[in-house]
Design a protein around this motif. Structure first.
Motif, short mmCIF file in Angstrom:
data_model
loop_
_atom_site.label_atom_id
_atom_site.label_comp_id
_atom_site.label_asym_id
_atom_site.label_seq_id
_atom_site.Cartn_x
_atom_site.Cartn_y
_atom_site.Cartn_z
N GLN A 118 0.98 -1.33 0.03
CA GLN A 118 -0.15 -0.09 0.00
C GLN A 118 0.78 1.14 -0.51
N PRO A 119 1.23 1.72 -1.48
CA PRO A 119 2.22 2.79 -1.26
C PRO A 119 1.51 4.05 -0.98
N MET A 120 2.30 5.05 -0.60
CA MET A 120 1.53 6.63 -0.22
C MET A 120 1.46 7.90 -1.50
N SER A 121 2.45 7.03 -2.62
CA SER A 121 3.04 8.01 -3.02
C SER A 121 3.98 6.72 -4.14
N SER A 122 4.38 7.28 -5.45
CA SER A 122 5.57 6.78 -6.29
C SER A 122 4.66 5.29 -6.79
N ALA A 123 3.13 5.16 -6.82
CA ALA A 123 2.46 3.62 -6.86
C ALA A 123 3.28 3.75 -8.94
N GLY A 124 2.67 3.85 -9.38
CA GLY A 124 3.61 3.51 -11.03
C GLY A 124 5.12 3.00 -11.08
N PHE A 125 5.28 4.23 -9.73
CA PHE A 125 7.09 3.05 -9.89
C PHE A 125 7.73 1.70 -9.76
N LEU A 126 6.23 2.01 -8.64
CA LEU A 126 6.62 0.64 -7.52
C LEU A 126 5.94 -0.68 -8.62
N ARG A 127 4.33 -0.54 -9.27
CA ARG A 127 4.45 -1.42 -10.24
C ARG A 127 5.63 -1.70 -11.33
N GLN A 128 6.01 -0.41 -11.85
CA GLN A 128 6.71 -0.61 -13.00
C GLN A 128 7.66 -1.49 -12.39
N TRP A 129 8.19 -1.53 -10.83
CA TRP A 129 9.22 -2.06 -10.14
C TRP A 129 8.72 -4.05 -10.54
N PRO A 162 4.47 -6.55 -20.23
CA PRO A 162 4.42 -4.90 -19.67
C PRO A 162 3.36 -4.17 -20.60
N CYS A 163 2.90 -3.13 -19.42
CA CYS A 163 1.76 -2.11 -19.43
C CYS A 163 2.52 -1.07 -20.82
N PRO A 164 1.47 -0.27 -20.73
CA PRO A 164 1.18 1.17 -21.35
C PRO A 164 1.88 2.21 -20.21
N PRO A 165 3.12 2.87 -20.23
CA PRO A 165 4.23 3.89 -18.87
C PRO A 165 2.40 4.16 -18.49
N LEU A 166 1.43 4.63 -18.93
CA LEU A 166 0.58 5.36 -18.19
C LEU A 166 -0.32 4.13 -17.25
N MET A 167 -0.50 3.00 -17.18
CA MET A 167 -1.16 1.79 -17.17
C MET A 167 -0.57 1.41 -15.89
N TYR A 168 1.30 1.91 -15.29
CA TYR A 168 1.81 1.41 -14.45
C TYR A 168 0.96 2.70 -12.79
N GLU A 169 0.84 4.15 -13.38
CA GLU A 169 -0.15 4.37 -12.73
C GLU A 169 -1.22 4.80 -12.43
N ILE A 170 -1.95 4.42 -13.16
CA ILE A 170 -3.26 4.45 -12.96
C ILE A 170 -4.00 2.99 -12.15
N GLY A 171 -3.02 1.97 -12.76
CA GLY A 171 -2.66 0.65 -11.84
C GLY A 171 -3.51 -0.18 -13.14
N PRO A 172 -3.38 -1.78 -13.55
CA PRO A 172 -3.82 -2.08 -14.45
C PRO A 172 -5.33 -2.52 -14.43
N VAL A 173 -5.14 -4.08 -12.98
CA VAL A 173 -5.98 -4.15 -12.59
C VAL A 173 -7.33 -2.91 -12.16
N LEU A 174 -7.40 -2.17 -11.60
CA LEU A 174 -7.88 -0.98 -11.16
C LEU A 174 -8.80 -0.75 -12.69
#
Ligand SMILES: C[S@@+](CC[C@H](N)C(=O)[O-])C[C@H]1O[C@@H](n2cnc3c(N)ncnc32)[C@H](O)[C@@H]1O
Length: 229
Positions: A118-129, A162-174
């Motif tokens: 449960q990230p408080m920030s940088s969720a896109g960076f975490l998903r990509q990692w 891999p996801c398109p970059p924006l999807m890392y930030e949105i959340g692919p499952v969301l």
């Protein structure tokens, strides 16, 4: 123990298991709840700071869980041996700190069957990692508690495309499940981008930078997604 919406959603993603590791446990409410509800047989509650460590020790004793929950003082996954826990929870920290914790001890990280983050920030960076390190995002949740929107990510070992970059930030499952709070999530991302772009516009140098163009393109792509909802 009555958990708030955020912690309850995290607890819901922990399957029936032998051992849970709650890293950055603070008050240890999550491991106490999961042990008391017999969702996990035992748990390791780790924290790097003395104050939270002591408050975890106190909660564990107060709820009579000392035999089942081992409270440990230390940095990230250094408190765990490989294969000691099947599920790792890291909640309430920035996405970069979560990545730092996971990448510092690969020998421990790779022995978790499931991660609940449960990230408080940088969720896109975490998903990509996660996706670049053979973790599949299998479930995602959005919850509101005291007017704050939280993202929760559940990952299991395995490869995904891999996801398109924006999807890392949105959340692919969301996105895939068109989560009921998705509109709120995307409009909040768009308003953060608008604020950044607004402050960059105040400087001619910043407004001419590639970053400014990148943020503009991201905002346009995000607005397209919002229009699809
Ligand atoms: C905001 S609290 C979150 C507590 C709880 N996990 C929750 O979600 O409510 C963050 C906790 O993480 C701990 N922490 C930060 N960095 C850590 C690290 N590298 N290893 C272990 N704990 C850490 C802090 O001491 C603090 O207790």
């Amino acid at each position: 123990m009555k958990l708030g919406n955020r912690m309850a959603a995290i607890a819901n993603m922990v399957p029936r298991s032998r051992c849970l590791a709650d890293i950055g446990t603070d008050h240890a409410y999550l491991p106490v709840h999961l042990v008391k509800e017999c969702i996990v047989d035992r748990a390791v509650a780790g924290d790097v700071h003395k104050g939270p460590y002591q408050s975890a020790v106190q909660t564990v004793e107060q709820f009579g869980c000392a035999e089942k929950i081992s409270v440990r003082l230390g940095d990230g996954l250094a408190v765990l041996s490989p294969s000691e826990a099947d599920v790792g929870v890291i909640a309430g920290m920035g996405g970069t700190t979560i990545v730092d914790i996971l990448s510092k001890r690969p020998e421990v990280t790779k022995t978790f069957q499931r991660l609940v983050l449960q990230p408080m920030s940088s969720a896109g960076f975490l998903r990509q990692w996660l996706m670049e390190h053979e973790w599949m995002i299998v479930e995602e949740e959005l919850v509101v508690e005291e007017e704050i929107l939280y993202q929760i990510i559940m990952a299991e070992q395995g490869r995904t495309i891999p996801c398109p970059p924006l999807m890392y930030e949105i959340g692919p499952v969301l996105w895939e499940k068109r989560h009921p709070l998705l509109y709120r999530h995307l409009t909040s991302m768009a308003s953060q981008l608008k604020t950044i772009l607004g402050s960059m516009q105040a400087s001619t140098q910043a407004a001419a930078s590639p970053k400014f163009r990148e943020y503009q393109e991201k905002l346009a792509a995000l607005e397209e997604k919002i229009a699809c909802l």
